[in-house]
Design an enzyme around this catalytic site. Structure first.
Site, PDB file in Angstrom:
ATOM      1  N   HIS A   1       5.312  -5.818 -11.445  1.00 34.92           N
ATOM      2  CA  HIS A   1       4.506  -6.657 -10.543  1.00 34.92           C
ATOM      3  C   HIS A   1       4.045  -7.923 -11.270  1.00 34.92           C
ATOM      4  CE1 HIS A   1       3.218  -2.609  -8.593  1.00 34.92           C
ATOM      5  NE2 HIS A   1       4.022  -3.208  -7.724  1.00 34.92           N
TER       6      HIS A   1
ATOM      7  N   LYS B   1       1.544   5.806   2.249  1.00 32.65           N
ATOM      8  CA  LYS B   1       1.239   6.264   0.891  1.00 32.65           C
ATOM      9  C   LYS B   1      -0.223   6.696   0.794  1.00 32.65           C
ATOM     10  CE  LYS B   1       4.437   3.144  -1.559  1.00 32.65           C
ATOM     11  NZ  LYS B   1       4.479   1.908  -2.373  1.00 32.65           N
TER      12      LYS B   1
ATOM     13  N   ARG C   1      14.019  -4.630  -6.589  1.00 35.61           N
ATOM     14  CA  ARG C   1      14.561  -3.985  -7.789  1.00 35.61           C
ATOM     15  C   ARG C   1      16.043  -3.650  -7.632  1.00 35.61           C
ATOM     16  NH1 ARG C   1       9.816   0.282  -7.870  1.00 35.61           N
ATOM     17  NH2 ARG C   1      10.461   0.093  -5.717  1.00 35.61           N
TER      18      ARG C   1
ATOM     19  N   SER D   1       5.117   2.207  -9.494  1.00 34.30           N
ATOM     20  CA  SER D   1       3.759   2.728  -9.678  1.00 34.30           C
ATOM     21  C   SER D   1       3.768   4.259  -9.627  1.00 34.30           C
ATOM     22  CB  SER D   1       2.831   2.198  -8.584  1.00 34.30           C
ATOM     23  OG  SER D   1       2.750   0.805  -8.669  1.00 34.30           O
TER      24      SER D   1
HETATM   25  O1  PNS Z   1       3.672  -1.907  -2.629  1.00 37.91           O
HETATM   26  P1  PNS Z   1       4.077  -1.431  -1.259  1.00 37.91           P
HETATM   27  O2  PNS Z   1       3.378  -0.121  -0.916  1.00 37.91           O
HETATM   28  O3  PNS Z   1       5.563  -1.346  -1.078  1.00 37.91           O
HETATM   29  O4  PNS Z   1       3.549  -2.547  -0.240  1.00 37.91           O
HETATM   30  C1  PNS Z   1       3.669  -2.363   1.158  1.00 37.91           C
HETATM   31  C2  PNS Z   1       2.619  -3.217   1.877  1.00 37.91           C
HETATM   32  C3  PNS Z   1       1.207  -2.809   1.430  1.00 37.91           C
HETATM   33  C4  PNS Z   1       2.866  -4.676   1.557  1.00 37.91           C
HETATM   34  C5  PNS Z   1       2.795  -2.984   3.412  1.00 37.91           C
HETATM   35  O5  PNS Z   1       2.594  -1.620   3.705  1.00 37.91           O
HETATM   36  C6  PNS Z   1       1.849  -3.851   4.246  1.00 37.91           C
HETATM   37  O6  PNS Z   1       2.143  -5.005   4.474  1.00 37.91           O
HETATM   38  N1  PNS Z   1       0.705  -3.270   4.658  1.00 37.91           N
HETATM   39  C7  PNS Z   1      -0.295  -3.987   5.442  1.00 37.91           C
HETATM   40  C8  PNS Z   1      -0.265  -3.539   6.901  1.00 37.91           C
HETATM   41  C9  PNS Z   1       0.891  -4.200   7.624  1.00 37.91           C
HETATM   42  O7  PNS Z   1       0.937  -5.408   7.784  1.00 37.91           O
HETATM   43  N2  PNS Z   1       1.861  -3.372   8.041  1.00 37.91           N
HETATM   44  C10 PNS Z   1       3.064  -3.834   8.678  1.00 37.91           C
HETATM   45  C11 PNS Z   1       4.063  -4.310   7.642  1.00 37.91           C
HETATM   46  S1  PNS Z   1       5.626  -4.256   8.270  1.00 37.91           S
END
Ligand code: PNS
Length: 169
Positions: free
Chosen positions: A18, A42, A91, A129
């Site tokens: 990150h 998650k 990745r 992570s």
């Molecule tokens: O590090 P991650 O868990 O892959 O990140 C995913 C994240 C947190 C960016 C995604 O779940 C997100 O954008 N969450 C906020 C809520 C939202 O906008 N959901 C719709 C996204 S398609």
């Protein structure tokens, strides 16, 4: 021209992968908002405040980087902050389908919002992570995977959580 972008993620916890993406984005864009968001699929190990604290230690000294927490939709937050794009690290091909789905969904919700993918540095290809959490909770060395300034804190916290789980059996 306002080139504000958002680097979103769970950052549970922030890894060297990150940090690499955030640093590279900070050299490409005027402002980078690192947003700790909720990923509903998650269950986080660290609170939002802990994750923000780790990020502040790891990248808080970069002048054009701001670290925030937000519990709503990324597409809405981007609009609120006038961000033009989301920056994410890719990745491997295995990341692509999930990231592509999120990019298209965000674009539908906020047509002004594009997603820019940066290829992860090859030394961080395997890093995640969840891998860090698994290694630390089993007492392994995570110093190769998380920034030096937080590795002790992350390790102690995960080790303690795991000990508590053992005791509650
Ligand atoms: O590090 P991650 O868990 O892959 O990140 C995913 C994240 C947190 C960016 C995604 O779940 C997100 O954008 N969450 C906020 C809520 C939202 O906008 N959901 C719709 C996204 S398609």
């Amino acid at each position: 021209m306002n080139n504000t972008v958002i680097c979103p993620g769970s950052f549970d916890p922030v890894t060297l992968g990150h940090v690499d993406i955030i640093k590279r984005a900070s050299k490409m864009f005027d402002k980078v908002i690192v947003a700790v968001l909720v990923n509903m699929s998650k269950t986080p190990s660290f609170t939002i405040d802990e994750r923000i604290g780790f990020l502040k230690k790891a990248v808080g000294d970069i002048e054009n980087v701001e670290i925030v927490g937000f519990s709503g939709l990324l597409a809405d937050y981007a609009k609120e902050r006038g961000a033009k794009a989301v920056v994410k690290g890719l990745r491997a091909m295995s990341d692509f389908e999930y990231e592509f789905q999120m990019a298209l969904t965000n674009k539908k919700l906020n047509p002004e919002l594009d997603t820019v993918f940066l290829t992860t540095d090859s030394q961080y290809m395997y890093l995640s992570s969840s891998m860090v959490k698994q290694i630390a909770s089993l007492g392994g060395d995570i110093s190769y995977f998380v920034p030096a300034c937080i590795h002790e804190q992350v390790f102690e916290r995960l080790k303690i959580t795991e000990t508590r789980k053992d005791l509650s059996k």
